[in-house]
Design a protein around this motif. Structure first.
Motif, PDB file in Angstrom:
ATOM      1  N   VAL A  86      47.907  31.213  39.693  1.00 57.69           N
ATOM      2  CA  VAL A  86      46.635  30.930  40.353  1.00 57.69           C
ATOM      3  C   VAL A  86      45.957  32.220  40.792  1.00 57.69           C
ATOM      4  O   VAL A  86      44.754  32.408  40.595  1.00 57.69           O
ATOM      5  N   LEU A  87      46.741  33.133  41.388  1.00 54.29           N
ATOM      6  CA  LEU A  87      46.173  34.370  41.913  1.00 54.29           C
ATOM      7  C   LEU A  87      45.883  35.368  40.800  1.00 54.29           C
ATOM      8  O   LEU A  87      44.749  35.828  40.647  1.00 54.29           O
ATOM      9  N   LEU A  88      46.905  35.720  40.026  1.00 56.18           N
ATOM     10  CA  LEU A  88      46.748  36.668  38.931  1.00 56.18           C
ATOM     11  C   LEU A  88      46.866  35.907  37.609  1.00 56.18           C
ATOM     12  O   LEU A  88      47.919  35.864  36.993  1.00 56.18           O
ATOM     13  N   ARG A  89      45.769  35.299  37.236  1.00 54.69           N
ATOM     14  CA  ARG A  89      45.780  34.535  35.994  1.00 54.69           C
ATOM     15  C   ARG A  89      45.938  35.470  34.802  1.00 54.69           C
ATOM     16  O   ARG A  89      45.525  36.633  34.861  1.00 54.69           O
ATOM     17  N   PRO A  90      46.532  34.999  33.718  1.00 55.12           N
ATOM     18  CA  PRO A  90      46.627  35.848  32.528  1.00 55.12           C
ATOM     19  C   PRO A  90      45.242  36.287  32.071  1.00 55.12           C
ATOM     20  O   PRO A  90      44.325  35.473  31.958  1.00 55.12           O
ATOM     21  N   VAL A  91      45.082  37.585  31.844  1.00 61.65           N
ATOM     22  CA  VAL A  91      43.785  38.088  31.402  1.00 61.65           C
ATOM     23  C   VAL A  91      43.601  37.757  29.923  1.00 61.65           C
ATOM     24  O   VAL A  91      44.585  37.616  29.182  1.00 61.65           O
TER      25      VAL A  91
ATOM     26  N   TYR B   7      43.914  42.312  39.815  1.00 57.44           N
ATOM     27  CA  TYR B   7      43.138  42.670  38.621  1.00 57.44           C
ATOM     28  C   TYR B   7      42.514  41.406  38.060  1.00 57.44           C
ATOM     29  O   TYR B   7      43.022  40.298  38.256  1.00 57.44           O
ATOM     30  N   GLU B   8      41.415  41.563  37.352  1.00 56.11           N
ATOM     31  CA  GLU B   8      40.763  40.428  36.705  1.00 56.11           C
ATOM     32  C   GLU B   8      39.781  40.942  35.661  1.00 56.11           C
ATOM     33  O   GLU B   8      39.225  42.048  35.793  1.00 56.11           O
TER      34      GLU B   8
ATOM     35  N   ARG C 113      33.144  42.336  32.725  1.00 57.46           N
ATOM     36  CA  ARG C 113      33.291  42.940  34.049  1.00 57.46           C
ATOM     37  C   ARG C 113      34.755  42.877  34.465  1.00 57.46           C
ATOM     38  O   ARG C 113      35.422  41.851  34.280  1.00 57.46           O
ATOM     39  N   VAL C 114      35.213  43.963  35.067  1.00 53.47           N
ATOM     40  CA  VAL C 114      36.631  44.135  35.367  1.00 53.47           C
ATOM     41  C   VAL C 114      36.774  44.642  36.793  1.00 53.47           C
ATOM     42  O   VAL C 114      35.927  45.388  37.293  1.00 53.47           O
ATOM     43  N   ILE C 115      37.865  44.230  37.440  1.00 58.69           N
ATOM     44  CA  ILE C 115      38.224  44.777  38.740  1.00 58.69           C
ATOM     45  C   ILE C 115      39.715  45.067  38.773  1.00 58.69           C
ATOM     46  O   ILE C 115      40.518  44.314  38.233  1.00 58.69           O
ATOM     47  N   VAL C 116      40.068  46.194  39.379  1.00 61.59           N
ATOM     48  CA  VAL C 116      41.447  46.521  39.714  1.00 61.59           C
ATOM     49  C   VAL C 116      41.426  47.009  41.150  1.00 61.59           C
ATOM     50  O   VAL C 116      40.611  47.865  41.509  1.00 61.59           O
ATOM     51  N   GLY C 117      42.289  46.437  41.993  1.00 62.49           N
ATOM     52  CA  GLY C 117      42.261  46.787  43.403  1.00 62.49           C
ATOM     53  C   GLY C 117      43.635  46.824  44.025  1.00 62.49           C
ATOM     54  O   GLY C 117      44.628  46.383  43.434  1.00 62.49           O
ATOM     55  N   ASP C 118      43.672  47.355  45.242  1.00 60.83           N
ATOM     56  CA  ASP C 118      44.922  47.495  45.981  1.00 60.83           C
ATOM     57  C   ASP C 118      44.645  47.168  47.438  1.00 60.83           C
ATOM     58  O   ASP C 118      43.860  47.848  48.101  1.00 60.83           O
TER      59      ASP C 118
END
Length: 353
Positions: free
Chosen positions: A123-128, A155-156, A166-171
């Motif tokens: 649910v949180l990190l769905r397969p890209v 990430y998404e 559009r892409v996001i990577v975060g911490d």
């Protein structure tokens, strides 16, 4: 085909019988004058390590029979020490049964928790998506916590109705459940904004409002947003996050920095301008690696950081996921042990015509 047991489990399963065989050999060799018989209780004691209560009970019963047989063989069956040995075996077997039952319950609970964690991860990190517009995509997530499925890295990849990727990577700052909840908040806001907002700056503003509304105190989220169109450029928006690595077809690398550094999401002040979007060339054959600081801050035993730029050659694999897996394996080998922080990597490869 039946699944083979790991060698370690096979050895543990045989251990009770090996121990009882050794005790029997020693007892028979030493004769009735030496009191090795109570050591037969080691059999059911070790039986509780592997297998269920039925196996422990069976090993205990076998140990009792063995005690009786050794007593008869040594012609000391009537002696008090034989009864003491059998009482020891019975007591240890009962204790082993209780331990086996409790262990099986804990294993069942752990399996249930892992199942829930895997659902939460999906649910949180769905397969890209493996492909998004002109891009091929691969992702890698390495948790610093053994057996962990999810954490504060996120990430998404979203393809908007206009075909823009559009892409996001975060911490997320911090650990534990609060970090997971914050990551879910950021991802939910990004997935919605990436579909609706006209440009990357508007997406970032929407994320800032969502995070500021929910986070309190000094909590924050570093993030980098990227947008890829068919203009052979990649647009980046950096909220205090490590710069991505661009890898050219000839192996050359670049780490495009923002024109000015901005605060992470959640720390933006009223009246202070957010990050400024900037572009860099991104043509067919190029690759963009977005990652969290758990990658570049991984140290080896001497304290040296992982030299990401020097290992860009690992991304030459034909399959993007295989290339990223090779880089991840090299990162873990550099650490030579568990990572001290979560490490997420997202690889974007611009496909050649």
């Amino acid at each position: 085909m039946a699944e083979e047991k790991p060698p370690r489990l096979t050895a543990l399963a045989a251990l009770p019988f090996v121990v009882m065989a050794i005790v029997t050999t020693i007892d028979v060799s030493a004769g009735p004058g030496v009191g090795y018989l109570p050591l037969v209780a080691l059999g059911p004691a070790f039986a509780g390590l592997v297998g269920g209560w039925r196996r422990t009970a069976a090993v205990g019963a076998f140990a009792l029979v063995l005690c009786a047989a050794l007593g008869i063989y040594n012609e000391t069956y009537s002696q008090r020490r034989v009864y003491t040995a059998m009482a020891s075996v019975a007591g240890v077997t009962v204790a082993g049964l209780a331990a086996a039952v409790m262990r099986q319950r804990r294993e069942a609970e752990l399996a249930s928790v892992r199942t829930i964690a895997e659902v939460a991860q999906r649910v949180l990190l769905r397969p890209v998506p493996r492909s998004a517009g002109p891009l091929r995509v691969a992702v890698s997530y390495t948790s610093a916590v053994a057996e962990a499925r999810i954490g504060g890295d996120l990430y998404e990849v979203v393809v908007s109705p206009r075909g823009v990727v559009r892409v996001i990577v975060g911490d997320v700052q911090g650990k534990g459940l609060e970090a997971v909840e914050t990551a879910a908040l950021v991802l939910g806001a990004f997935r919605e904004a990436a579909h609706e907002e006209p440009d990357l700056t508007s997406v970032g503003d929407r994320l800032e409002r969502a995070v500021r509304r929910e986070l309190h105190g000094e909590k924050f989220v570093t993030a980098i947003l990227a947008e890829v169109t068919d203009a052979h450029t990649i647009t980046l928006l950096n909220y205090g996050h490590p710069a991505p690595m661009i890898v050219r077809p000839d192996g050359a690398t670049a780490f495009p920095e923002p024109p000015r550094y901005a605060l992470p999401l959640g720390l933006g002040l009223h009246g202070v301008k957010g990050p400024q979007p900037y572009e860099t060339g991104f043509a067919p054959g190029d690759q963009a690696l977005l990652y969290t600081d758990g990658v570049t801050e991984t140290r080896d035993r001497t304290g040296a950081f992982y030299p990401l730029g020097d290992h860009a050659f690992l991304l030459k694999e034909r399959d993007p996921q295989a290339a990223l897996d090779a880089l991840r394996a090299d990162l873990v080998a550099h650490a030579d042990g568990p990572l001290h922080d979560d490490a997420a990597m997202l690889l974007l490869r611009y496909q050649r015509p």
